[in-house]
Write an enzyme that holds these catalytic residues in place. Structure first.
Site, short mmCIF file in Angstrom:
data_model
loop_
_atom_site.label_atom_id
_atom_site.label_comp_id
_atom_site.label_asym_id
_atom_site.label_seq_id
_atom_site.Cartn_x
_atom_site.Cartn_y
_atom_site.Cartn_z
N LYS A 76 -5.77 -5.12 -0.66
CA LYS A 76 -6.02 -4.01 -1.60
C LYS A 76 -6.51 -4.55 -2.95
O LYS A 76 -7.25 -3.87 -3.67
CB LYS A 76 -4.75 -3.17 -1.77
CG LYS A 76 -4.36 -2.40 -0.50
CD LYS A 76 -3.04 -1.65 -0.66
CE LYS A 76 -2.75 -0.63 0.42
NZ LYS A 76 -2.19 -1.03 1.66
N TYR A 198 -10.13 1.11 6.79
CA TYR A 198 -8.87 0.70 6.15
C TYR A 198 -8.04 -0.20 7.08
O TYR A 198 -7.54 -1.25 6.66
CB TYR A 198 -8.08 1.95 5.75
CG TYR A 198 -6.70 1.65 5.23
CD1 TYR A 198 -6.50 1.20 3.92
CD2 TYR A 198 -5.58 1.80 6.04
CE1 TYR A 198 -5.22 0.91 3.45
CE2 TYR A 198 -4.30 1.52 5.58
CZ TYR A 198 -4.13 1.07 4.28
OH TYR A 198 -2.87 0.77 3.82
N TYR A 249 5.10 -2.37 -5.24
CA TYR A 249 5.59 -1.00 -5.01
C TYR A 249 6.81 -0.68 -5.87
O TYR A 249 6.81 -0.98 -7.06
CB TYR A 249 5.90 -0.78 -3.51
CG TYR A 249 4.85 -1.39 -2.63
CD1 TYR A 249 3.55 -0.90 -2.67
CD2 TYR A 249 5.10 -2.48 -1.81
CE1 TYR A 249 2.56 -1.46 -1.90
CE2 TYR A 249 4.11 -3.05 -1.04
CZ TYR A 249 2.85 -2.53 -1.10
OH TYR A 249 1.86 -3.10 -0.35
N1 GLN Z 1 -1.53 -1.71 6.84
C1 GLN Z 1 -0.27 -1.38 6.21
C2 GLN Z 1 -0.11 0.12 6.14
O1 GLN Z 1 -1.08 0.80 5.93
C3 GLN Z 1 -0.26 -1.98 4.85
C4 GLN Z 1 1.03 -1.75 4.13
C5 GLN Z 1 1.49 -2.94 3.36
O2 GLN Z 1 1.12 -4.08 3.59
N2 GLN Z 1 2.40 -2.68 2.45
O3 GLN Z 1 0.96 0.62 6.30
#
Ligand code: GLN
Length: 313
Positions: A76, A198, A249
């Site tokens: 991301k 994605y 997060y």
């Molecule tokens: N591919 C995972 C999802 O979409 C990515 C989430 C993550 O790495 N926190 O849930």
């Protein structure tokens, strides 16, 4: 006590990395690998690797630092950089830059906030960024892979089709986020095509060495490995700031407190971190805590900044 940053000439990373790996080896409790994406569940929670890349591309590592793992949400950061480089501040009309205080895949804020996700690092925000990059390039995941290959110097980096298929098969939550935002007019592309982009981007497999090198453009204030500029100095500062406040997060406060660096985690167990002007790091261990961050990974970065004094604070 004032901790002074160690001058570059007197700091050798290898002994620090060795000491951290030994400490981690003797730390009980490593968390659990993500099992909501079945292809990730099989990884050994005791695997551990860590790498530091200096601005000139010199890399130091310890443990499983050359072992590829699933990059997941670490990507991301790179899609954000690619999209910001193209569209600049217009992006911020479609995604915010405040910590969410909620889990990475939460739906709850989106209705109150009219389909505008809190930040680019929760799943909803990353879906918006990928959608916008897809509109601008026609191949968001391909652009991302090309950037990671170039910055890591590793032409073998690739999508992991098994992981992408596994996420697609268990992707109801991300599909719900994308459809919900589309209902507010905040997604341009058809949702199935966006999800395909994605999930492919999340599936890219890379090692700690690859990702530490790939993240070094953020330590070089936006300059790529070949000397060209991807982001302005100001944009690089902005991406680093969002990593610090939103990159882990609803644990971003605790991560800032313990590590004191911009960082971005993924549910594959990897975390990248940036020491602006100095180096970039990547640590990997698949066992996660309940917020989706690698237990040993956060502990190792905590030890790194504590032992070296290399922090933004
Ligand atoms: N591919 C995972 C999802 O979409 C990515 C989430 C993550 O790495 N926190 O849930």
């Amino acid at each position: 006590m004032v901790i002074m940053a160690v001058p570059p000439s007197s700091l050798t990373y290898q002994p620090v990395l060795k000491r951290i790996a030994e400490e981690i080896e003797h730390t009980p409790g490593r968390g659990r690998p993500a099992d909501y994406i079945p292809a990730l569940a099989a990884r050994d929670p005791r695997a551990f690797g860590m790498a530091v890349a200096e601005l000139d591309g010199t890399v130091y590592g310890v443990g499983d630092w050359r072992e590829p793992f699933s990059t997941q949400s670490i990507t991301k950061v790179f899609t954000l950089a690619l999209d910001l480089a193209r569209e600049g501040d217009e992006l911020w009309e479609h995604v915010g830059r405040e910590p969410s205080g909620n889990p990475f895949n939460s739906l709850v804020q989106l209705e109150h906030e009219n389909g505008i996700p809190r930040n680019p690092f929760i799943n909803a925000g990353a879906l918006v960024v990928t959608d916008r990059l897809q509109t601008r390039t026609g191949d968001a995941a391909g652009e991302l892979l090309a950037l990671l290959r170039a910055e890591s110097g590793n032409p073998d980096l690739d999508f992991d089709e098994e992981v992408a298929a596994s996420e697609t098969a268990h992707g109801d939550r991300n599909a719900a986020l994308a459809h919900f935002m589309a209902s507010y007019g905040n997604i341009d592309n058809p949702v199935p095509a966006l999800l395909d982009q994605y999930f492919r981007q999340c599936s890219i497999a890379a090692s700690c060495a690859d990702l530490a090198l790939a993240a070094t453009f953020l330590a070089r204030h936006g300059i790529r490995a070949d000397g060209t500029r991807l982001l302005s100095r100001s944009q690089a500062k902005q991406v680093n700031a969002i990593m610090l406040t939103c990159g882990t997060y609803d644990a971003a406060g605790d991560f800032a407190y313990r590590v004191g660096l911009p960082g971005k985690s993924g549910v594959g167990g990897g975390i990248i971190a940036v020491v602006p002007g100095r180096c970039a790091l990547c640590v990997w261990s698949p066992g996660l805590d309940e917020r989706g961050n690698s237990v040993a990974g956060v502990a190792a970065l905590d030890r790194f900044t504590t032992l070296t004094g290399l922090s933004v604070f």
